[in-house]
Design a protein around this motif. Structure first.
Motif, mmCIF file in Angstrom:
data_model
loop_
_atom_site.group_PDB
_atom_site.id
_atom_site.type_symbol
_atom_site.label_atom_id
_atom_site.label_comp_id
_atom_site.label_asym_id
_atom_site.label_seq_id
_atom_site.Cartn_x
_atom_site.Cartn_y
_atom_site.Cartn_z
ATOM 1 N N GLN A 1 0.960 -1.062 -0.046
ATOM 2 C CA GLN A 1 0.028 0.183 -0.071
ATOM 3 C C GLN A 1 1.208 1.438 0.361
ATOM 4 O O GLN A 1 1.702 1.596 0.311
ATOM 5 N N VAL A 2 -0.244 2.142 -0.357
ATOM 6 C CA VAL A 2 1.129 3.460 -1.238
ATOM 7 C C VAL A 2 0.360 4.505 -0.869
ATOM 8 O O VAL A 2 -1.237 4.637 -1.112
ATOM 9 N N GLN A 3 0.649 5.497 0.714
ATOM 10 C CA GLN A 3 -0.472 6.397 0.748
ATOM 11 C C GLN A 3 0.137 7.496 0.256
ATOM 12 O O GLN A 3 1.320 8.275 0.494
ATOM 13 N N LEU A 4 -0.393 8.712 -1.007
ATOM 14 C CA LEU A 4 0.157 9.858 -1.361
ATOM 15 C C LEU A 4 -1.298 11.014 -0.298
ATOM 16 O O LEU A 4 -2.361 11.398 -1.057
ATOM 17 N N VAL A 5 -0.061 12.193 -1.220
ATOM 18 C CA VAL A 5 -0.701 13.581 -0.099
ATOM 19 C C VAL A 5 -0.387 14.119 -0.722
ATOM 20 O O VAL A 5 0.783 14.589 -0.413
ATOM 21 N N GLU A 6 -0.671 15.357 -1.274
ATOM 22 C CA GLU A 6 -0.435 16.394 -1.790
ATOM 23 C C GLU A 6 -0.683 17.794 -1.035
ATOM 24 O O GLU A 6 -1.461 17.747 -0.995
ATOM 25 N N SER A 7 -0.257 18.999 -1.729
ATOM 26 C CA SER A 7 -0.385 20.412 -1.612
ATOM 27 C C SER A 7 0.046 21.427 -1.993
ATOM 28 O O SER A 7 0.853 20.660 -2.916
ATOM 29 N N GLY A 8 0.084 22.157 -1.994
ATOM 30 C CA GLY A 8 0.782 23.640 -3.037
ATOM 31 C C GLY A 8 -0.294 24.314 -4.136
ATOM 32 O O GLY A 8 0.249 25.149 -4.858
ATOM 33 N N GLY A 9 -1.746 23.919 -3.923
ATOM 34 C CA GLY A 9 -2.370 24.297 -4.950
ATOM 35 C C GLY A 9 -2.646 25.181 -4.701
ATOM 36 O O GLY A 9 -2.716 25.896 -3.702
ATOM 37 N N GLY A 10 -3.219 25.885 -5.834
ATOM 38 C CA GLY A 10 -4.277 27.548 -5.289
ATOM 39 C C GLY A 10 -4.633 28.233 -6.990
ATOM 40 O O GLY A 10 -4.654 27.837 -7.323
ATOM 41 N N LEU A 11 -4.794 29.386 -6.421
ATOM 42 C CA LEU A 11 -5.115 30.394 -7.151
ATOM 43 C C LEU A 11 -3.841 31.553 -7.599
ATOM 44 O O LEU A 11 -2.803 31.906 -6.636
ATOM 45 N N VAL A 12 -3.485 31.999 -9.198
ATOM 46 C CA VAL A 12 -2.313 32.011 -9.971
ATOM 47 C C VAL A 12 -3.164 32.626 -11.218
ATOM 48 O O VAL A 12 -4.312 32.330 -11.269
ATOM 49 N N GLN A 13 -2.111 33.601 -11.315
ATOM 50 C CA GLN A 13 -2.461 34.375 -12.155
ATOM 51 C C GLN A 13 -1.949 33.640 -13.907
ATOM 52 O O GLN A 13 -1.069 32.772 -13.281
ATOM 53 N N PRO A 14 -2.725 34.273 -14.922
ATOM 54 C CA PRO A 14 -1.782 34.059 -16.445
ATOM 55 C C PRO A 14 -0.996 33.966 -16.125
ATOM 56 O O PRO A 14 -0.169 35.676 -15.826
ATOM 57 N N GLY A 15 0.715 33.418 -16.238
ATOM 58 C CA GLY A 15 1.745 33.658 -16.535
ATOM 59 C C GLY A 15 2.667 33.467 -15.370
ATOM 60 O O GLY A 15 3.620 33.004 -15.109
ATOM 61 N N GLY A 16 2.082 32.644 -13.959
ATOM 62 C CA GLY A 16 2.597 33.122 -12.658
ATOM 63 C C GLY A 16 3.072 31.227 -13.017
ATOM 64 O O GLY A 16 3.203 30.469 -13.326
ATOM 65 N N SER A 17 2.872 31.236 -11.062
ATOM 66 C CA SER A 17 4.006 29.936 -11.206
ATOM 67 C C SER A 17 3.564 29.289 -10.110
ATOM 68 O O SER A 17 2.907 30.173 -8.839
ATOM 69 N N LEU A 18 3.071 27.960 -9.556
ATOM 70 C CA LEU A 18 2.909 26.544 -8.779
ATOM 71 C C LEU A 18 4.246 25.583 -8.089
ATOM 72 O O LEU A 18 5.060 25.560 -9.663
ATOM 73 N N ARG A 19 4.050 25.460 -7.233
ATOM 74 C CA ARG A 19 4.620 24.176 -7.150
ATOM 75 C C ARG A 19 3.854 23.374 -6.105
ATOM 76 O O ARG A 19 3.727 23.950 -5.556
ATOM 77 N N LEU A 20 3.488 22.397 -6.716
ATOM 78 C CA LEU A 20 2.821 21.188 -5.848
ATOM 79 C C LEU A 20 3.871 19.971 -5.672
ATOM 80 O O LEU A 20 5.093 19.973 -6.003
ATOM 81 N N SER A 21 3.813 19.215 -4.612
ATOM 82 C CA SER A 21 4.216 18.737 -3.473
ATOM 83 C C SER A 21 3.542 17.293 -3.496
ATOM 84 O O SER A 21 2.437 17.505 -2.598
ATOM 85 N N VAL A 23 3.473 13.824 -0.885
ATOM 86 C CA VAL A 23 4.526 13.049 -0.240
ATOM 87 C C VAL A 23 4.232 11.515 -0.387
ATOM 88 O O VAL A 23 3.142 11.294 -0.062
ATOM 89 N N ALA A 24 4.343 10.710 -0.328
ATOM 90 C CA ALA A 24 4.544 9.101 -0.730
ATOM 91 C C ALA A 24 4.623 8.363 0.704
ATOM 92 O O ALA A 24 6.053 8.749 1.526
ATOM 93 N N SER A 25 3.666 7.476 0.689
ATOM 94 C CA SER A 25 4.311 6.738 3.159
ATOM 95 C C SER A 25 3.507 5.551 1.942
ATOM 96 O O SER A 25 2.811 4.932 1.190
ATOM 97 N N GLY A 26 4.217 4.683 2.991
ATOM 98 C CA GLY A 26 3.978 3.402 2.983
ATOM 99 C C GLY A 26 5.556 2.254 2.126
ATOM 100 O O GLY A 26 6.646 2.230 2.049
ATOM 101 N N SER A 27 5.222 1.385 1.277
ATOM 102 C CA SER A 27 6.146 0.631 0.717
ATOM 103 C C SER A 27 5.930 1.344 -0.951
ATOM 104 O O SER A 27 6.187 0.826 -1.472
ATOM 105 N N ILE A 28 7.684 2.220 -1.353
ATOM 106 C CA ILE A 28 7.778 2.704 -2.057
ATOM 107 C C ILE A 28 8.914 1.210 -2.673
ATOM 108 O O ILE A 28 10.066 1.703 -2.444
ATOM 109 N N SER A 29 8.563 1.356 -3.957
ATOM 110 C CA SER A 29 9.358 0.479 -4.822
ATOM 111 C C SER A 29 10.664 1.186 -5.398
ATOM 112 O O SER A 29 10.363 2.394 -6.119
#
Length: 116
Positions: A1-21, A23-29
């Motif tokens: 089993q692998v659990q995944l939790v995202e973060s980093g979304g939001g509202l941004v203007q055209p031309g802007g930047s965002l970084r999503l993250s 984190v995985a937990s469990g058995s990563i192969s």
């Protein structure tokens, strides 16, 4: 089993930047890949970018090539999506993805909205 939790979304203007993250937990192969899909309202989920465990194989959708970069830190079990030059058509729920052969896991998704 692998659990995944995202973060980093939001509202941004055209031309802007965002970084999503993600984190995985469990058995990563070491034979797995991780990456990102997205789903816009009324559209099917589409593959955005993936990266193999050792970083030697990547994939990008044509629509994001040259603007998005996928990376990972295996010590932190984390995959990132750096999104630059964002466009309104990038608006979607972004899902973290883990895959190893026929086994796949998904995160709960994070909303990215590109609007002025």
């Amino acid at each position: 089993q692998v659990q995944l939790v995202e973060s980093g979304g939001g509202l941004v203007q055209p031309g802007g930047s965002l970084r999503l993250s993600c984190v995985a937990s469990g058995s990563i192969s070491t034979s797995s890949s991780m990456g990102w899909y997205r789903q816009a309202p009324g559209k099917e989920r589409e593959l955005v970018a993936t990266l193999s465990y050792y970083g030697n194989r990547d994939y990008y959708a044509d629509s994001v090539k040259g603007r998005f970069t996928v990376s990972r830190d295996n010590d932190k079990n984390t995959v990132y999506l750096q999104m630059n030059s964002l466009k309104p058509e990038d608006t979607a729920v972004y899902y973290c993805w883990y895959g190893r052969y026929s086994v796949q896991y998904w995160g709960q998704g994070t909303q990215v909205t590109v609007s002025s």
